[in-house]
Design an enzyme around this catalytic site. Sequence first.
Site, PDB file in Angstrom:
ATOM      1  CG  ASP A  14      -1.965   1.064   1.167  1.00 35.05           C
ATOM      2  OD1 ASP A  14      -3.131   0.733   0.890  1.00 35.05           O
ATOM      3  OD2 ASP A  14      -1.635   2.244   1.376  1.00 35.05           O
ATOM      4  CG  ASP A 112      -2.964   3.369  -2.105  1.00 32.17           C
ATOM      5  OD1 ASP A 112      -3.943   2.623  -1.962  1.00 32.17           O
ATOM      6  OD2 ASP A 112      -2.395   3.946  -1.165  1.00 32.17           O
ATOM      7  CD  GLU A 113      -5.366  -1.306  -0.091  1.00 30.71           C
ATOM      8  OE1 GLU A 113      -5.788  -0.143  -0.170  1.00 30.71           O
ATOM      9  OE2 GLU A 113      -5.854  -2.142   0.666  1.00 30.71           O
TER      10      GLU A 113
END
Length: 350
Positions: A14, A112-113
């Site tokens: 993340d 983002d992960e």
Amino acid sequence: MKNIEKKRIILHLDMDYFFAQIEERENPHFKGKPLVVGADPKKGKGRGVVSTCNYEAREYGIRSGMAISRAYSLCPTAIFLPVNMSLYKRISISVFKIIKKSFSKYEKVSLDEAYIDITEKVNNFKSAEIKGDTLRDEIYKREKLRSSVGISGNKMMAKIACELAKPNGIKVILPKNSKKIISKMGVEVVPGIGPKTKKIIGRKLDKKEPRVKDANTLSKRELKEMLGKRGEDFYCMFRGIDHSPVEEKREIKSIGREHTFQEDTRDSAKIIETFKKIVNEVFEEAKNKKIKGITVVCRFEDFQTRTRQISFDAKRYDNDFYYKKGISLLLGLLTENNKKIRLVGFRVRV
Ligand code: TTP
Ligand code: MG
Ligand code: MG
């Protein structure tokens, strides 16, 4: 039998304070100062929300999802920036290219992960940690952005490890320690336990802030009686066990827009006009993609947020069809109560 976990090694990546970190990278003189990305605060009169903020701003109590006016009152001297989504999307694509280069079995969760199943890539958690560090280094080398990694025997524990590693860190939770580590946490760390479920569990245990170790006093049967089928899954999760697989290429993308009204309103002409505008913006972005489903969101004056959605079969319809379906969902939400509307949103799955 079901409680015995297949031995896996799962990595969760993340990016740290993603939108805000990108803004810092683009404007290095912002570094070290509280920075908030989100709606325009309009000197405290703004009505949207915070998308995210850097760690300096978090020290003032600012958080994602908070009303921007509240963020402004917590720290009026912070730097407030609008959301530059096209830039963040471009960087996200670059980050995922780096992941793809080294790993085949990954699941994109958001911009983002990602979860990565590295069971076949490494023999033990020590080499998994080295892989995680290499990935973080590569992202930094290419994009000059910091990220965090969590590693454990399943997705839930890998994510928990990543939270503990933040910011700019890496953490391994060995499966043999999972149960002990999760038992100290609040029940809401378990995916799927939101405020409602937490309340049900809390009421049963007579605790306002129930911890996993409190919930571990409940039998599987009790949890099932309280929460249905999900209760059984929670029983395992409270013990650090999560069987959910890393789902590759789950390329279900969603495209959405929302609008926060300047003043809460019940004026249906105004609501529908705004709705039409955001629906058209979404169609514009979705272009020729096949729409698999639509979701309509309403946030009411008391911040209660309600959504309604429909999924579609394989057929392609024209935009007018989806718009009409959207309007009927919106009307359904509007007739649920007499409260004024604060925000309206529209999302499609493509
Ligand atoms: P997160 O990974 O949840 O948060 P973050 O990267 O900002 O911070 P952290 O260091 O704790 O990981 O979300 C990723 C991005 O998604 C975030 O930068 C902005 C966006 N986002 C929103 O727009 N609204 C939200 O409510 C959340 C939670 C995130
Ligand atoms: Mg993040
Ligand atoms: Mg994230």
